[in-house]
Scaffold this motif. Structure first.
Motif, PDB file in Angstrom:
ATOM      1  N   TYR A  92       0.830  -1.212   0.000  1.00  0.00           N
ATOM      2  CA  TYR A  92       0.000   0.000   0.000  1.00  0.00           C
ATOM      3  C   TYR A  92       0.861   1.257   0.000  1.00  0.00           C
ATOM      4  O   TYR A  92       0.497   2.274  -0.601  1.00  0.00           O
ATOM      5  CB  TYR A  92      -0.941  -0.014   1.207  1.00  0.00           C
ATOM      6  N   GLN A  93       2.004   1.171   0.665  1.00  0.00           N
ATOM      7  CA  GLN A  93       2.929   2.311   0.640  1.00  0.00           C
ATOM      8  C   GLN A  93       3.440   2.572  -0.773  1.00  0.00           C
ATOM      9  O   GLN A  93       3.678   3.709  -1.159  1.00  0.00           O
ATOM     10  CB  GLN A  93       4.095   2.040   1.604  1.00  0.00           C
ATOM     11  N   ALA A  94       3.581   1.503  -1.573  1.00  0.00           N
ATOM     12  CA  ALA A  94       4.077   1.640  -2.941  1.00  0.00           C
ATOM     13  C   ALA A  94       3.075   2.335  -3.848  1.00  0.00           C
ATOM     14  O   ALA A  94       3.460   2.895  -4.886  1.00  0.00           O
ATOM     15  CB  ALA A  94       4.415   0.264  -3.511  1.00  0.00           C
ATOM     16  N   ILE A  95       1.783   2.305  -3.481  1.00  0.00           N
ATOM     17  CA  ILE A  95       0.765   2.913  -4.342  1.00  0.00           C
ATOM     18  C   ILE A  95       0.062   4.074  -3.646  1.00  0.00           C
ATOM     19  O   ILE A  95      -1.069   4.428  -3.993  1.00  0.00           O
ATOM     20  CB  ILE A  95      -0.272   1.855  -4.789  1.00  0.00           C
ATOM     21  N   GLN A  96       0.724   4.677  -2.671  1.00  0.00           N
ATOM     22  CA  GLN A  96       0.112   5.795  -1.951  1.00  0.00           C
ATOM     23  C   GLN A  96      -0.320   6.888  -2.915  1.00  0.00           C
ATOM     24  O   GLN A  96       0.370   7.202  -3.881  1.00  0.00           O
ATOM     25  CB  GLN A  96       1.084   6.361  -0.920  1.00  0.00           C
ATOM     26  N   GLY A  97      -1.479   7.466  -2.613  1.00  0.00           N
ATOM     27  CA  GLY A  97      -2.015   8.527  -3.455  1.00  0.00           C
ATOM     28  C   GLY A  97      -3.081   8.059  -4.417  1.00  0.00           C
ATOM     29  O   GLY A  97      -3.681   8.879  -5.130  1.00  0.00           O
ATOM     30  N   VAL A  98      -3.341   6.748  -4.449  1.00  0.00           N
ATOM     31  CA  VAL A  98      -4.397   6.256  -5.336  1.00  0.00           C
ATOM     32  C   VAL A  98      -5.762   6.509  -4.709  1.00  0.00           C
ATOM     33  O   VAL A  98      -5.896   6.687  -3.497  1.00  0.00           O
ATOM     34  CB  VAL A  98      -4.247   4.749  -5.636  1.00  0.00           C
ATOM     35  N   GLU A  99      -6.766   6.526  -5.567  1.00  0.00           N
ATOM     36  CA  GLU A  99      -8.137   6.698  -5.100  1.00  0.00           C
ATOM     37  C   GLU A  99      -8.832   5.353  -4.911  1.00  0.00           C
ATOM     38  O   GLU A  99      -9.733   5.212  -4.091  1.00  0.00           O
ATOM     39  CB  GLU A  99      -8.916   7.534  -6.118  1.00  0.00           C
ATOM     40  N   VAL A 100      -8.381   4.368  -5.686  1.00  0.00           N
ATOM     41  CA  VAL A 100      -9.019   3.048  -5.684  1.00  0.00           C
ATOM     42  C   VAL A 100      -7.937   1.969  -5.593  1.00  0.00           C
ATOM     43  O   VAL A 100      -6.914   2.055  -6.273  1.00  0.00           O
ATOM     44  CB  VAL A 100      -9.842   2.828  -6.969  1.00  0.00           C
ATOM     45  N   VAL A 101      -8.194   0.946  -4.764  1.00  0.00           N
ATOM     46  CA  VAL A 101      -7.315  -0.223  -4.699  1.00  0.00           C
ATOM     47  C   VAL A 101      -8.123  -1.455  -5.109  1.00  0.00           C
ATOM     48  O   VAL A 101      -9.180  -1.740  -4.534  1.00  0.00           O
ATOM     49  CB  VAL A 101      -6.728  -0.443  -3.297  1.00  0.00           C
ATOM     50  N   LEU A 102      -7.615  -2.168  -6.109  1.00  0.00           N
ATOM     51  CA  LEU A 102      -8.241  -3.396  -6.576  1.00  0.00           C
ATOM     52  C   LEU A 102      -7.335  -4.577  -6.249  1.00  0.00           C
ATOM     53  O   LEU A 102      -6.115  -4.480  -6.399  1.00  0.00           O
ATOM     54  CB  LEU A 102      -8.474  -3.340  -8.084  1.00  0.00           C
ATOM     55  N   VAL A 103      -7.921  -5.687  -5.823  1.00  0.00           N
ATOM     56  CA  VAL A 103      -7.147  -6.881  -5.468  1.00  0.00           C
ATOM     57  C   VAL A 103      -7.759  -8.090  -6.164  1.00  0.00           C
ATOM     58  O   VAL A 103      -8.978  -8.307  -6.105  1.00  0.00           O
ATOM     59  CB  VAL A 103      -7.137  -7.121  -3.943  1.00  0.00           C
ATOM     60  N   ASN A 104      -6.920  -8.869  -6.840  1.00  0.00           N
ATOM     61  CA  ASN A 104      -7.387 -10.150  -7.389  1.00  0.00           C
ATOM     62  C   ASN A 104      -6.827 -11.282  -6.542  1.00  0.00           C
ATOM     63  O   ASN A 104      -5.668 -11.261  -6.163  1.00  0.00           O
ATOM     64  CB  ASN A 104      -7.003 -10.290  -8.868  1.00  0.00           C
ATOM     65  N   ILE A 122      -3.815   2.739   4.346  1.00  0.00           N
ATOM     66  CA  ILE A 122      -2.385   3.043   4.209  1.00  0.00           C
ATOM     67  C   ILE A 122      -2.106   3.718   2.869  1.00  0.00           C
ATOM     68  O   ILE A 122      -1.236   4.573   2.752  1.00  0.00           O
ATOM     69  CB  ILE A 122      -1.539   1.755   4.340  1.00  0.00           C
ATOM     70  N   SER A 123      -2.873   3.330   1.849  1.00  0.00           N
ATOM     71  CA  SER A 123      -2.674   3.880   0.498  1.00  0.00           C
ATOM     72  C   SER A 123      -3.293   5.262   0.342  1.00  0.00           C
ATOM     73  O   SER A 123      -2.982   5.984  -0.608  1.00  0.00           O
ATOM     74  CB  SER A 123      -3.290   2.944  -0.542  1.00  0.00           C
ATOM     75  N   GLY A 124      -4.191   5.617   1.256  1.00  0.00           N
ATOM     76  CA  GLY A 124      -4.938   6.865   1.125  1.00  0.00           C
ATOM     77  C   GLY A 124      -6.258   6.679   0.416  1.00  0.00           C
ATOM     78  O   GLY A 124      -7.078   7.598   0.361  1.00  0.00           O
ATOM     79  N   ALA A 125      -6.493   5.495  -0.128  1.00  0.00           N
ATOM     80  CA  ALA A 125      -7.736   5.232  -0.859  1.00  0.00           C
ATOM     81  C   ALA A 125      -8.882   4.926   0.095  1.00  0.00           C
ATOM     82  O   ALA A 125      -8.675   4.409   1.200  1.00  0.00           O
ATOM     83  CB  ALA A 125      -7.536   4.070  -1.822  1.00  0.00           C
ATOM     84  N   LYS A 126     -10.096   5.234  -0.360  1.00  0.00           N
ATOM     85  CA  LYS A 126     -11.295   4.898   0.392  1.00  0.00           C
ATOM     86  C   LYS A 126     -12.225   3.971  -0.386  1.00  0.00           C
ATOM     87  O   LYS A 126     -13.276   3.584   0.108  1.00  0.00           O
ATOM     88  CB  LYS A 126     -12.053   6.182   0.773  1.00  0.00           C
ATOM     89  N   ILE A 127     -11.815   3.652  -1.618  1.00  0.00           N
ATOM     90  CA  ILE A 127     -12.604   2.780  -2.477  1.00  0.00           C
ATOM     91  C   ILE A 127     -11.767   1.540  -2.783  1.00  0.00           C
ATOM     92  O   ILE A 127     -10.594   1.649  -3.160  1.00  0.00           O
ATOM     93  CB  ILE A 127     -12.982   3.468  -3.803  1.00  0.00           C
ATOM     94  N   GLY A 128     -12.374   0.362  -2.623  1.00  0.00           N
ATOM     95  CA  GLY A 128     -11.623  -0.857  -2.894  1.00  0.00           C
ATOM     96  C   GLY A 128     -12.519  -2.023  -3.253  1.00  0.00           C
ATOM     97  O   GLY A 128     -13.717  -2.022  -2.947  1.00  0.00           O
ATOM     98  N   ALA A 129     -11.934  -2.999  -3.915  1.00  0.00           N
ATOM     99  CA  ALA A 129     -12.664  -4.233  -4.249  1.00  0.00           C
ATOM    100  C   ALA A 129     -11.673  -5.380  -4.357  1.00  0.00           C
ATOM    101  O   ALA A 129     -10.530  -5.198  -4.769  1.00  0.00           O
ATOM    102  CB  ALA A 129     -13.433  -4.065  -5.552  1.00  0.00           C
ATOM    103  N   ASN A 130     -12.135  -6.564  -3.973  1.00  0.00           N
ATOM    104  CA  ASN A 130     -11.310  -7.766  -3.983  1.00  0.00           C
ATOM    105  C   ASN A 130     -12.205  -8.929  -4.407  1.00  0.00           C
ATOM    106  O   ASN A 130     -13.230  -9.182  -3.783  1.00  0.00           O
ATOM    107  CB  ASN A 130     -10.752  -8.000  -2.576  1.00  0.00           C
ATOM    108  N   VAL A 131     -11.858  -9.619  -5.510  1.00  0.00           N
ATOM    109  CA  VAL A 131     -12.641 -10.772  -5.938  1.00  0.00           C
ATOM    110  C   VAL A 131     -11.771 -12.027  -5.938  1.00  0.00           C
ATOM    111  O   VAL A 131     -10.548 -11.951  -6.037  1.00  0.00           O
ATOM    112  CB  VAL A 131     -13.272 -10.568  -7.335  1.00  0.00           C
ATOM    113  N   PHE A 132     -12.438 -13.186  -5.837  1.00  0.00           N
ATOM    114  CA  PHE A 132     -11.769 -14.481  -5.727  1.00  0.00           C
ATOM    115  C   PHE A 132     -12.148 -15.376  -6.901  1.00  0.00           C
ATOM    116  O   PHE A 132     -13.270 -15.327  -7.397  1.00  0.00           O
ATOM    117  CB  PHE A 132     -12.171 -15.172  -4.422  1.00  0.00           C
ATOM    118  N   LEU A 133     -11.205 -16.214  -7.308  1.00  0.00           N
ATOM    119  CA  LEU A 133     -11.473 -17.233  -8.315  1.00  0.00           C
ATOM    120  C   LEU A 133     -12.248 -18.376  -7.667  1.00  0.00           C
ATOM    121  O   LEU A 133     -11.874 -18.859  -6.603  1.00  0.00           O
ATOM    122  CB  LEU A 133     -10.168 -17.766  -8.902  1.00  0.00           C
TER     123      LEU A 133
END
Length: 381
Positions: free
Chosen positions: A271-283, A333-344
């Motif tokens: 998350y520190q590597a992508i600080q400043g993003v608005e959205v974090v997506l996780v697969n 940690i990233s500063g984002a407040k929007i996120g999504a995580n989906v699973f196979l």
């Protein structure tokens, strides 16, 4: 000697017949297995009308079967059933990002193989058939897999890398163009993947990475690759870790986005590597049926971060640990407040699958309608 020579020829003949048998057999029809299609209500919007928001993330949890990977047309047809339903429900708009899960492209390793590979009772026998089908080709790539402890797995992925990359690229190019959406296309195991002149190329001599890519609505493959920084124990024998400093961000017309591959979402450095993003997506991909209800076994693949309470091991279940230590608990940690995580999800030999999506809006983990098998969710923001 003549008898020995004749016997050897008979063995070779039997092998040739077996190795080529059923390559052209008809594939079964694609079954979508969609059990949930849901728009996530905005409880802070006027009258709960989330349609008043102009951006959305469509999380797709495809329920994949082994036969879905036997050809490019089969893989495309399966995913298209999900995209078509999402479009019919009005989920695709001018500012839509589609999120797909980890390892979605990885099982293209069986593309253009015999149907018996898909029908094998377990992954070990499926991969053994790949070895038996291509003994001479395999020998070419085996010498390039000296650095991996699981040389057979590494060799198979190198042997099929060009075909896998081509199918992955062509399928998601077609889907993004047809439906005019951005796609965070899930992950695939490839050696040294790079985007050059719009093409997804591999380097057979390079390490194998668990990598994800983003496609634009015009079908273009965005050049930055997202390589997993924290492979788990089961990946270590053939997957190489990438530095967290190489995790990219994407400045898209509707916001700055970061994408993390599964276990990377458990580590603050990501998350520190992508600080400043608005959205974090996780697969993600979580093996073993029912895994989310099992006691949490702690971090696997790398030491736990210093903020982890080791007393939670065996006390929290797997899902509770995801909520505390993965995207829902660390997105801030990233500063984002929007996120999504989906699973196979799906039936993939004897591997098992589990997991339900996480959607976060304004920093809050939202309640969703769960899917027994495949599912499609749209969250506006």
């Amino acid at each position: 000697m003549k008898k020995i020579g004749f016997g050897f020829l008979v063995v070779i003949l039997i092998w040739v017949i077996w190795a080529n048998w059923s390559f052209r057999s008809e594939l079964p029809p694609v079954i979508s297995e969609i059990s949930t299609v849901s728009q996530i209500i905005c409880d802070t919007c006027e009258n709960g009308d989330s349609m008043s928001l102009n951006r959305n993330i469509v999380g797709i949890q495809p329920y994949m079967l082994e036969t879905d990977y036997l050809s490019e047309s089969q893989f495309l047809a399966k995913l298209d059933t999900y995209f078509k339903v999402a479009q019919e429900n009005g989920f695709f708009r001018e500012k839509t990002m589609v999120l797909l899960p980890e390892y979605l492209g990885t099982w293209l390793v069986i593309a253009d193989e015999k149907k018996s590979v898909a029908n094998a009772g377990n992954l070990t026998w499926a991969m053994a058939q790949l070895v038996l089908n291509h003994p001479f080709r395999l020998s070419t790539y085996y010498g390039k897999s000296e650095k991996e402890s699981d040389r057979i797995a590494a060799t198979l992925f190198r042997m099929k890398a060009e075909k896998m990359a081509n199918i992955y690229k062509q399928v998601f190019k077609q889907l993004s163009k047809e439906y005019q959406v951005y796609i965070a296309a899930g992950s695939i195991l490839l050696p040294g993947p790079e985007v050059k002149n719009g093409m997804l190329e591999v380097d057979i001599e390079a390490p194998i990475y668990n990598t994800s890519f983003v496609f634009a609505p015009n079908g273009d493959l965005i050049p930055q690759s997202i390589r997993k920084a924290f492979p788990i124990d089961s990946e270590h024998p053939f997957v190489t870790a990438s530095p967290t400093t190489d995790i990219p961000t994407f400045d898209l017309p509707f916001g700055k986005i970061g994408v993390l591959v599964c276990a990377d979402s458990w580590y603050p450095e990501s998350y520190q590597a992508i600080q400043g993003v608005e959205v974090v997506l996780v697969n993600s991909y979580c093996a073993i049926d029912g895994a989310m209800d099992n006691p949490w076994g702690g971090y696997k693949g790398a030491p736990p971060p210093i903020d982890v309470d080791l007393n939670d091991i065996g006390i929290l279940n797997e899902r509770q640990a995801w909520e505390k230590y993965a995207l829902p608990g660390r997105i801030g940690i990233s500063g984002a407040k929007i996120g999504a995580n989906v699973f196979l999800r799906g039936k993939l030999w004897n591997l098992g699958t589990d997991g339900q999506p996480f959607f976060i809006r304004e920093g809050k983990l939202l309640e969703i309608e769960e899917a027994e098998k495949g599912g499609i969710w749209s969250m506006e923001y």
